[in-house]
Each structure stands twice: as structure tokens, then as C-alpha cells.
Enzyme design. Structure first.
Site, PDB file in Angstrom:
ATOM      1  N   GLY A 241       0.777  -1.235   0.000  1.00 43.96           N
ATOM      2  CA  GLY A 241       0.000   0.000   0.000  1.00 43.96           C
ATOM      3  C   GLY A 241       0.805   1.280   0.000  1.00 43.96           C
ATOM      4  N   GLU A 283       4.539  -6.165   1.912  1.00 40.80           N
ATOM      5  CA  GLU A 283       4.296  -6.601   0.530  1.00 40.80           C
ATOM      6  C   GLU A 283       4.152  -5.410  -0.412  1.00 40.80           C
ATOM      7  OE1 GLU A 283       0.664  -8.678   1.287  1.00 40.80           O
ATOM      8  OE2 GLU A 283       1.685 -10.518   1.844  1.00 40.80           O
ATOM      9  N   TYR A 326     -10.289   4.430 -11.886  1.00 43.71           N
ATOM     10  CA  TYR A 326     -10.153   5.132 -10.585  1.00 43.71           C
ATOM     11  C   TYR A 326      -9.995   6.636 -10.724  1.00 43.71           C
ATOM     12  CZ  TYR A 326      -8.073   0.501  -9.420  1.00 43.71           C
ATOM     13  OH  TYR A 326      -7.799  -0.824  -9.266  1.00 43.71           O
ATOM     14  N   CYS A 353     -13.246   2.519 -28.080  1.00 45.64           N
ATOM     15  CA  CYS A 353     -14.601   2.998 -28.329  1.00 45.64           C
ATOM     16  C   CYS A 353     -15.368   3.177 -27.029  1.00 45.64           C
ATOM     17  CB  CYS A 353     -15.321   2.044 -29.258  1.00 45.64           C
ATOM     18  SG  CYS A 353     -14.699   2.247 -30.909  1.00 45.64           S
TER      19      CYS A 353
HETATM   20  C1  PLP Z   1      -2.665  -8.513   0.055  1.00 47.68           C
HETATM   21  C2  PLP Z   1      -1.995  -7.453  -0.727  1.00 47.68           C
HETATM   22  N1  PLP Z   1      -0.677  -7.247  -0.549  1.00 47.68           N
HETATM   23  C3  PLP Z   1      -0.009  -6.306  -1.259  1.00 47.68           C
HETATM   24  C4  PLP Z   1      -0.667  -5.512  -2.178  1.00 47.68           C
HETATM   25  C5  PLP Z   1       0.128  -4.500  -2.946  1.00 47.68           C
HETATM   26  O1  PLP Z   1      -0.299  -3.214  -2.744  1.00 47.68           O
HETATM   27  P1  PLP Z   1       0.519  -1.991  -3.356  1.00 47.68           P
HETATM   28  O2  PLP Z   1       0.764  -2.280  -4.792  1.00 47.68           O
HETATM   29  O3  PLP Z   1      -0.364  -0.835  -3.140  1.00 47.68           O
HETATM   30  O4  PLP Z   1       1.799  -1.914  -2.557  1.00 47.68           O
HETATM   31  C6  PLP Z   1      -2.044  -5.686  -2.392  1.00 47.68           C
HETATM   32  C7  PLP Z   1      -2.760  -4.844  -3.374  1.00 47.68           C
HETATM   33  O5  PLP Z   1      -3.895  -4.923  -3.641  1.00 47.68           O
HETATM   34  C8  PLP Z   1      -2.722  -6.685  -1.642  1.00 47.68           C
HETATM   35  O6  PLP Z   1      -4.033  -6.898  -1.810  1.00 47.68           O
END
Ligand code: PLP
Length: 427
Positions: A241, A283, A326, A353
Site C-alpha cells: 500500500g 508486501e 479510478y 470505443c
Molecule cells: C494482500 C496485498 N498485498 C499487497 C498488495 C500491494 O499493494 P501496493 O501495490 O499498493 O503496494 C495488495 C494490493 O492490492 C494486496 O491486496
């Protein structure tokens, strides 16, 4: 790195004009050095003396075999959410022990594939999945985490606590009975080892306090579970995130700072709640690849309406759905007119289109002519990975550039490939 030479944009030491001539447009360009620097920034700063740490690249942001190889080169883990992503990772020679398998509706086939591929970690999303997984016979051990909905949700500049209790993802942190049952189901299979919990509170997050709130909430939750079950949960996965810079108004938290905030807060909950944490995971997806990626288009016709001046490009929502999906905002330049005066307010529209196929609603650029090149910045995340063949536009090629060299990592979809699955039979 970006440079301007002879009025032309160079990326990673390679001229965008040369790339357009060699590979055609639309083209996804990735500055490999920039990806590697971000990976290293995470690795250097996401460290603690209290517990082990692991960076898990969220491959949904951008995945192809070359990207998986790059992630492997730097020894990161990789988050996959489908058998397709699992397959790409396995075909790139990725060390499958470092795979973290997510998803709210993994099929039996996907679970079997994960077991056959001997992945290291699976993140369960619900109790039905726990029951399904526990039935499998396996030869190798697998670590198991459970996705928790912590009730903290972040949307770019804001975050909300106790929001979104109806999310499709994860088990609510208050469903203690279900969570206990999931742990017991998992531990009934001798090859499955329940290690702890996972949370992910959103994407493109600018607010440090959102991460702090997530960690504080998870700390309290893990402490409660420890007391309930009289056992430790040594692993905590905090999801991704982290924001990227799309427009000059965006102020993403620098990687070193966001890592420091997370580490500090994790160390604090570890001490405060005596959690005995052994491993923390994050992540990141977008923050590793977004700013390293560029989309290059050729400008076609322009059009003046009573209130607008349109510039049409040879791609659109098929290679970048984010503006339509978005209302995502982007910066752009005319890549062969980098030093020309910007005095035209224009709208960049794609060729699909759909009236909503506008890549940038309003931007000031130099006067554009047919065959000029338009470059859009920060398109490295959720562009290629969300690309479609809408209107039978072919998926563009992907090129990596570094130190003045370029390498074609995914070729442009051919017309034959476009119809390769098409059997063409009628009844
Ligand atoms: C479980 C999980 N981890 C990691 C991410 C990666 O998020 P970001 O690309 O915003 O770092 C997401 C994105 O949807 C996710 O659902």
C-alpha cells in the site's frame, strides 16, 4: 534515470525516439535501475534487531518472467494471487519457497498447484479455505498465515478505523471463535504450520498514521489471540500500500521513512504486548515499480471541440485502465519536444470505443503534431498487469532499459496470438 538530450527524453540512457522506432508504440518502458534501487532501499531500511524481516514483492502490480527474475536476483519474496501468477514465477526460475500465495477464492486446482510447486507460505482468507487446504496430502511443509480484516481502511490521504466490516477479504478481527477454529483445522495437518496473521489496509497510502493504526490494531489482536490460545504467533505480515508519485501534488512517504515507521511501531507493539514476534513481512507492489515505468505512445490526430482540444494516442484504456477505473491522474510530456514551450491545454484521449477512454483530462503541453511521441510517467504499476485486448488492441511490448542498453522482455502481442485461443467453430 531520465535525461533530456537534443530535446528528446532518454530513459535509462536510451532515447525514447529510438525505442519507438525499434519496438513500436504503445510501449511499456521500465528503468531497471530504478526498480533495483527501490528494492535495495526496502532491503536496507526494513531491518530490525528484534525480529527477522522479509520484503515480499506484490506481483499483481507488474509481473512477467523478467520481473520475477529481477525479484529473485535481489532475493525478495513474491506475493502471487492466482495459478497464473504462480506459473509465471515458476517459469522464471523463482525460488518457490519464497512465494506467498494470497487470494480470497483459491480453487482446489490452485491449492494443488501451490502444493506441487512447494511454495513456502499460503495466506488463508476464510474458514472454508482452511478446511479445503487441510484435506490435501503433502510431502513438504508449508507455513500458513490468516488474513485478518483489522477494521482499518486507508484511501490515499485518509484512513478510517472500524470501517468496511463487509470486505470480501479476510476474517474480521472480532471473529475470535472462527479464527481459533481455523488455527485448529490447519494444525490438524502435520505439514501445515500456522505462523500468524496478515493484514492489508489499502493502496496508494500517504499517511504514516494509517500504518501505525494498522500495526497497533494488529498488535492488540495478536495479544488477544495469544491469550485465547495460549501460544505464540511469531509472524506478522502487514501487506503493501505504499504510495508512488503520480502528480506533483503527491507526497509519498520516502521508502526509508515508511520502513522506519513500520519497524519502530512493530518493535513497540512487540514489547508492549510481549508478542515474541520472530518475523515481520511487508508486501510492496506499486512503490517498487510504478515510478520506474513509462508508457510511450505515438500521437495521431488532434481535434478541437468548443471547449476542448484533444490529442489522440495509439493506446488508451486497454493498456492503462486506471484513469477510467479510478480517475487516476498522471503527468506526461511530448517526448521529442521536451524543451518546447508548454502553452496548450489539452485532453489526452485513447483510441478505444468508450467516451471515458481519456488518459489525462487536462494537461498543458507544447503544440502536438501527428507522429510526435507522448510519454506518460509512473505507469509501471497496474498498467501492463491490468491490460486488456478491448477492441482487439494488442497488448503492447515491454522493454527494460539500463545503462544505455535496452532489452525486449515481452514482445508485442501478434495478430496470430490475438486469435490463438479462438477455435472459430459454429454449430
Ligand atoms: C494482500 C496485498 N498485498 C499487497 C498488495 C500491494 O499493494 P501496493 O501495490 O499498493 O503496494 C495488495 C494490493 O492490492 C494486496 O491486496
Amino acid at each position: 534515470m531520465e535525461q533530456v538530450k537534443n530535446n528528446t527524453l532518454y530513459i535509462g540512457g536510451v532515447s525514447t525516439k529510438k525505442l519507438a522506432e525499434q519496438y513500436g508504440t504503445p510501449l511499456y518502458i521500465y528503468d531497471q535501475d530504478s526498480i533495483e534501487k527501490r528494492i535495495e532501499a526496502f532491503k536496507t531500511n526494513f531491518r530490525s534487531e528484534q525480529f527477522a524481516t522479509q520484503i515480499v514483492y506484490a506481483s499483481k502490480a507488474f509481473l512477467c518472467k523478467a520481473m520475477a527474475a529481477l525479484v529473485e536476483k535481489h532475493k525478495l519474496g513474491m506475493d502471487v494471487v492466482s495459478s497464473g501468477e504462480l506459473y509465471i514465477a515458476s517459469q522464471s526460475g523463482f525460488d518457490m519457497k519464497n512465494i506467498v500465495f494470497h487470494g480470497n477464492n483459491k480453487s482446489r486446482e490452485e491449492l494443488q498447484m501451490a502444493i506441487d510447486q512447494r511454495i513456502g507460505t499460503i495466506v488463508l482468507d476464510n474458514i472454508a479455505e482452511a478446511r479445503e487446504l487441510a484435506k490435501f496430502k503433502m510431502k513438504e511443509d508449508m507455513d500458513v498465515l490468516l488474513r485478518i480484516n483489522p477494521g482499518v481502511e486507508a484511501h490515499t490521504h485518509q484512513y478510517i478505523v472500524t470501517a468496511h466490516i463487509d470486505s470480501k477479504f479476510g476474517v474480521l478481527k472480532t471473529e475470535i471463535k472462527t479464527i481459533k477454529e481455523i488455527v485448529q483445522i490447519i494444525e490438524s495437518n502435520p505439514n501445515l504450520h500456522f505462523k500468524g496473521f496478515h493484514a492489508h489496509i489499502g493502496s496508494q497510502i500517504f499517511d504514516r498514521n494509517a500504518f501505525k493504526a494498522e500495526i497497533e490494531t494488529m498488535g492488540q489482536f495478536v495479544s488477544e489471540m495469544k491469550q485465547e490460545m495460549k501460544r505464540d504467533f511469531p509472524t506478522l505480515d502487514l501487506g503493501g500500500g505504499f504510495a508512488a508519485l503520480y502528480t506533483n501534488e503527491d507526497k509519498p512517504i520516502p521508502i526509508n521513512e515508511v520502513c522506519a515507521v513500520i519497524i519502530e511501531q512493530c518493535e513497540s507493539i512487540n514489547t508492549q504486548f510481549q508478542l515474541n514476534l520472530k518475523k515481520i513481512l511487508i508486501e510492496p507492489g506499486r512503490s517498487i515499480v510504478a515510478e520506474a515505468g513509462y508508457s510511450l505512445y505515438t500521437i495521431g490526430f488532434t481535434k478541437d471541440t468548443p471547449h476542448k482540444k484533444y490529442i489522440f494516442v495509439d493506446g488508451g484504456m486497454s493498456d492503462n485502465i486506471r484513469p477510467a477505473l479510478y480517475q487516476a491522474k498522471y503527468r506526461a510530456d511530448i517526448a521529442n519536444k521536451m524543451n518546447d514551450q508548454k502553452d496548450q491545454e489539452v485532453c489526452i484521449a485513447g483510441k478505444c470505443c468508450e467516451s471515458g477512454d481519456l488518459l489525462i483530462e487536462k494537461i498543458t503541453l507544447p503544440e502536438a503534431q501527428q507522429d510526435d511521441l507522448l510519454v506518460m510517467y509512473t505507469t509501471g504499476a497496474y498498467g501492463y498487469s491490468m491490460a486488456s485486448t478491448y477492441n482487439a488492441l494488442r497488448i503492447p511490448a515491454v522493454v527494460f532499459v539500463k545503462n544505455g542498453k535496452d532489452s525486449l522482455v515481452v514482445h508485442r502481442q501478434t495478430y496470430e496470438e490475438l486469435i490463438s485461443k479462438d477455435e472459430g467453430e459454429i454449430l
